[in-house]
Design a protein around this motif. Structure first.
Motif, mmCIF file in Angstrom:
data_model
loop_
_atom_site.group_PDB
_atom_site.id
_atom_site.type_symbol
_atom_site.label_atom_id
_atom_site.label_comp_id
_atom_site.label_asym_id
_atom_site.label_seq_id
_atom_site.Cartn_x
_atom_site.Cartn_y
_atom_site.Cartn_z
ATOM 1 N N HIS A 120 31.741 35.612 40.390
ATOM 2 C CA HIS A 120 32.150 36.944 39.949
ATOM 3 C C HIS A 120 31.207 38.032 40.470
ATOM 4 O O HIS A 120 30.024 37.787 40.715
ATOM 5 C CB HIS A 120 32.204 37.003 38.414
ATOM 6 N N LEU A 121 31.780 39.224 40.629
ATOM 7 C CA LEU A 121 31.034 40.412 41.055
ATOM 8 C C LEU A 121 31.280 41.539 40.064
ATOM 9 O O LEU A 121 32.324 41.571 39.388
ATOM 10 C CB LEU A 121 31.490 40.859 42.452
ATOM 11 N N TRP A 122 30.331 42.488 40.017
ATOM 12 C CA TRP A 122 30.486 43.681 39.182
ATOM 13 C C TRP A 122 30.230 44.918 40.032
ATOM 14 O O TRP A 122 29.306 44.927 40.867
ATOM 15 C CB TRP A 122 29.490 43.650 38.019
ATOM 16 N N ASP A 123 31.071 45.949 39.822
ATOM 17 C CA ASP A 123 30.887 47.176 40.597
ATOM 18 C C ASP A 123 29.997 48.162 39.852
ATOM 19 O O ASP A 123 29.486 47.880 38.752
ATOM 20 C CB ASP A 123 32.241 47.792 40.974
ATOM 21 N N ASN A 124 29.771 49.326 40.467
ATOM 22 C CA ASN A 124 28.843 50.301 39.901
ATOM 23 C C ASN A 124 29.410 51.039 38.698
ATOM 24 O O ASN A 124 28.750 51.910 38.128
ATOM 25 C CB ASN A 124 28.395 51.300 40.970
ATOM 26 N N LYS A 125 30.626 50.671 38.297
ATOM 27 C CA LYS A 125 31.200 51.210 37.064
ATOM 28 C C LYS A 125 31.293 50.134 35.975
ATOM 29 O O LYS A 125 31.856 50.382 34.906
ATOM 30 C CB LYS A 125 32.590 51.795 37.345
ATOM 31 N N GLY A 126 30.756 48.951 36.287
ATOM 32 C CA GLY A 126 30.737 47.868 35.310
ATOM 33 C C GLY A 126 31.958 46.978 35.310
ATOM 34 O O GLY A 126 32.048 46.050 34.496
ATOM 35 N N LYS A 127 32.908 47.204 36.209
ATOM 36 C CA LYS A 127 34.123 46.392 36.251
ATOM 37 C C LYS A 127 33.830 45.034 36.887
ATOM 38 O O LYS A 127 33.098 44.936 37.876
ATOM 39 C CB LYS A 127 35.223 47.112 37.038
ATOM 40 N N GLU A 128 34.420 43.979 36.343
ATOM 41 C CA GLU A 128 34.203 42.611 36.807
ATOM 42 C C GLU A 128 35.348 42.163 37.715
ATOM 43 O O GLU A 128 36.511 42.508 37.492
ATOM 44 C CB GLU A 128 34.100 41.661 35.614
ATOM 45 N N TYR A 129 34.994 41.393 38.749
ATOM 46 C CA TYR A 129 35.969 40.909 39.730
ATOM 47 C C TYR A 129 35.774 39.415 39.971
ATOM 48 O O TYR A 129 34.636 38.927 40.000
ATOM 49 C CB TYR A 129 35.807 41.626 41.075
ATOM 50 N N LEU A 130 36.878 38.706 40.198
ATOM 51 C CA LEU A 130 36.831 37.327 40.668
ATOM 52 C C LEU A 130 36.811 37.360 42.194
ATOM 53 O O LEU A 130 37.682 37.983 42.822
ATOM 54 C CB LEU A 130 38.050 36.547 40.175
ATOM 55 N N ASP A 131 35.846 36.699 42.794
ATOM 56 C CA ASP A 131 35.666 36.742 44.248
ATOM 57 C C ASP A 131 36.443 35.606 44.900
ATOM 58 O O ASP A 131 36.024 34.454 44.871
ATOM 59 C CB ASP A 131 34.174 36.643 44.579
ATOM 60 N N GLY A 132 37.549 35.939 45.525
ATOM 61 C CA GLY A 132 38.381 34.946 46.194
ATOM 62 C C GLY A 132 38.166 34.844 47.682
ATOM 63 O O GLY A 132 38.889 34.100 48.368
ATOM 64 N N ILE A 133 37.163 35.570 48.210
ATOM 65 C CA ILE A 133 36.926 35.516 49.663
ATOM 66 C C ILE A 133 35.473 35.225 50.016
ATOM 67 O O ILE A 133 35.157 34.950 51.176
ATOM 68 C CB ILE A 133 37.368 36.822 50.363
ATOM 69 N N SER A 134 34.583 35.273 49.058
ATOM 70 C CA SER A 134 33.153 34.958 49.239
ATOM 71 C C SER A 134 32.565 35.559 50.515
ATOM 72 O O SER A 134 31.941 34.875 51.314
ATOM 73 C CB SER A 134 32.924 33.437 49.192
ATOM 74 N N GLY A 135 32.773 36.860 50.658
ATOM 75 C CA GLY A 135 32.198 37.553 51.817
ATOM 76 C C GLY A 135 32.787 37.109 53.134
ATOM 77 O O GLY A 135 32.114 37.130 54.169
ATOM 78 N N ILE A 136 34.048 36.707 53.150
ATOM 79 C CA ILE A 136 34.750 36.091 54.289
ATOM 80 C C ILE A 136 34.072 34.773 54.644
ATOM 81 O O ILE A 136 33.500 34.599 55.729
ATOM 82 C CB ILE A 136 34.856 37.034 55.518
ATOM 83 N N ALA A 137 34.107 33.838 53.718
ATOM 84 C CA ALA A 137 33.612 32.457 53.905
ATOM 85 C C ALA A 137 32.102 32.396 54.123
ATOM 86 O O ALA A 137 31.602 31.483 54.773
ATOM 87 C CB ALA A 137 34.336 31.779 55.071
ATOM 88 N N VAL A 138 31.369 33.342 53.548
ATOM 89 C CA VAL A 138 29.917 33.405 53.750
ATOM 90 C C VAL A 138 29.149 32.883 52.538
ATOM 91 O O VAL A 138 28.225 32.078 52.679
ATOM 92 C CB VAL A 138 29.481 34.849 54.075
ATOM 93 N N ASN A 139 29.510 33.345 51.338
ATOM 94 C CA ASN A 139 28.754 32.999 50.133
ATOM 95 C C ASN A 139 29.134 31.609 49.636
ATOM 96 O O ASN A 139 29.777 31.438 48.595
ATOM 97 C CB ASN A 139 28.984 34.052 49.043
ATOM 98 N N THR A 140 28.702 30.603 50.364
ATOM 99 C CA THR A 140 29.046 29.214 50.073
ATOM 100 C C THR A 140 28.728 28.845 48.631
ATOM 101 O O THR A 140 29.513 28.163 47.959
ATOM 102 C CB THR A 140 28.281 28.277 51.018
ATOM 103 N N LEU A 141 27.574 29.277 48.147
ATOM 104 C CA LEU A 141 27.098 28.915 46.806
ATOM 105 C C LEU A 141 27.382 30.006 45.783
ATOM 106 O O LEU A 141 26.775 30.038 44.707
ATOM 107 C CB LEU A 141 25.595 28.628 46.850
ATOM 108 N N GLY A 142 28.302 30.902 46.095
ATOM 109 C CA GLY A 142 28.585 32.002 45.187
ATOM 110 C C GLY A 142 27.470 33.036 45.216
ATOM 111 O O GLY A 142 26.752 33.172 46.204
#
Length: 392
Positions: A22-44
């Motif tokens: 998961h990621l959070w933006d500068n307004k505090g909203k939470e997101y589920l990351d379905g692309i992991s930086g275009i296959a980069v963030n292997t370990l989240g």
């Protein structure tokens, strides 16, 4: 007004931190990351063992020139060769640099074979990078436009078509290598048939060509094996890696084996930053955690769960052309351009990507759980269904 060059069509969001999937933006909203930086963030994001290893290395030594011995490089090269059965490794900073190294290696190999103008067979809809040589090898006219003259020395054929390779072989005597992605990522998650990969290996052996596999996006456990070519039971002469290798730390690698090994000698190629101790620690730690936490098995299991879930919920809909994938590399091909879905998903707290204009691409981190996968299905499937129903 930003002083950044206008090279990206950025989404209207800025992230401040992440944890796991998961990621959070500068307004505090939470997101589920379905692309992991275009296959980069292997370990989240912010994986505790990964960040601890980087912090420890950062407090010791971040960079030293490649004119000196670097034990962290030796360790990483040993790990990669043990996992891949390749023989030697050149370390760099990105996928395009790894592919540049492969192209240079193929040309030098050709010259050593007495080929005056070495030529490499490449594929339609391929993507190998944005430097001039890798851009020239790429099979996408849209990203090439405006950068002519392109680099010569490439012959393009349809993907997954052995007959086309044989035809080129019959009429082009200066071929020295075939460069191909086992799965075309930017091309729309197009998966090469196992028999095609085996056929390429056979042809390259017969012709004394190099088989060069670009695993920048599909490598490092993403398809359920360490490298996608392992599904076919073959061994390439050259393989390129990047993206997920460093779990977010920039690092690339060009591996060689067999007749390609030993081609480069001191002075033939190099990199200022490539393989610095920090980047190598990131890659070594990534490989270690993938193995310890059985993340390849997870990629297979969760990938299959997602694939079947997408097929059951979307496969019957008019406008869905095909749903395909291997491990945690999935594509939903639609009958119309669907770039608008990226923004709509963002509004719903989901990060996705669209490639080749009509393919929704999913590249979650290898730590994605079944709970994460179910949440992704519950967010994405209604979005695609509504998009298709509206016709736009």
């Amino acid at each position: 007004m930003s002083h950044l060059m206008n090279t990206y069509a950025r989404q209207p969001v800025a992230f401040t931190h992440g944890k796991g999937t998961h990621l959070w933006d500068n307004k505090g909203k939470e997101y589920l990351d379905g692309i992991s930086g275009i296959a980069v963030n292997t370990l989240g994001h912010a994986h505790p063992r990964f960040t601890a290893a980087l912090s420890g290395q950062l407090n010791k030594l971040m960079h030293v020139s490649n004119v000196y011995q670097i034990p962290e490089q030796e360790q990483l090269a040993d790990q990669l060769c043990a996992l891949s059965k390749m023989q030697e490794v050149f370390l760099c900073n990105s996928g395009c640099e790894a592919n540049e190294a492969a192209i240079k290696l193929a040309r030098m190999y050709g010259h050593k074979q007495g080929v005056e103008i070495p030529t490499i067979i490449v594929m339609e809809k391929a993507f190998h990078g944005r430097t001039l040589a890798t851009l020239s090898a790429t099979g996408n006219r849209k990203v090439q436009a405006g950068f002519e003259p392109l680099v010569k020395g490439f012959v393009r054929v349809p993907y997954d078509d052995l007959a086309a390779i044989e035809q080129v072989a019959a009429h082009t005597p200066n071929i020295v290598a075939v460069l191909v992605e086992p799965i075309q990522g930017e091309g729309g998650i197009r998966i090469a048939d196992i028999e095609y990969l085996k056929g390429l290996r056979k042809i390259c052996d017969q012709k004394n060509w190099l088989l060069m596999l670009d695993e920048v996006q599909c490598g490092i456990g993403r398809t359920g094996t360490w490298f996608a070519y392992q599904h076919a039971g073959i061994l390439p002469d050259v393989m390129t890696l990047a993206k997920g290798l460093g779990s977010g730390m920039p690092i690339g690698a060009c591996l060689a084996a067999g007749k390609a090994a030993g081609t480069f000698q001191p002075g033939n190629h190099g990199s200022t930053f490539g393989g610095n101790p920090l980047a190598c620690t990131a890659a070594s730690t990534t490989l270690k955690i993938i193995e310890e936490d059985k993340l390849m098995q997870n990629a297979h299991t969760i990938g299959e769960f997602l694939l079947q879930g997408l097929k059951s919920r979307l496969g019957h809909l008019p406008g869905v052309v095909e749903i395909r994938g291997q491990g945690l590399m999935l594509g939903i091909a639609l009958a119309q351009p669907c770039g608008a879905l990226v923004g709509r998903a963002l509004e719903q707290g989901l990060l996705i990507n669209v490639t080749a204009d009509t393919v929704v691409r999913l590249l979650p981190s290898l730590i994605f759980s079944q709970t994460d996968a179910q949440l992704l299905l519950d967010k994405l499937c209604p979005l695609i269904s509504d998009f298709l129903a509206q016709g736009a």
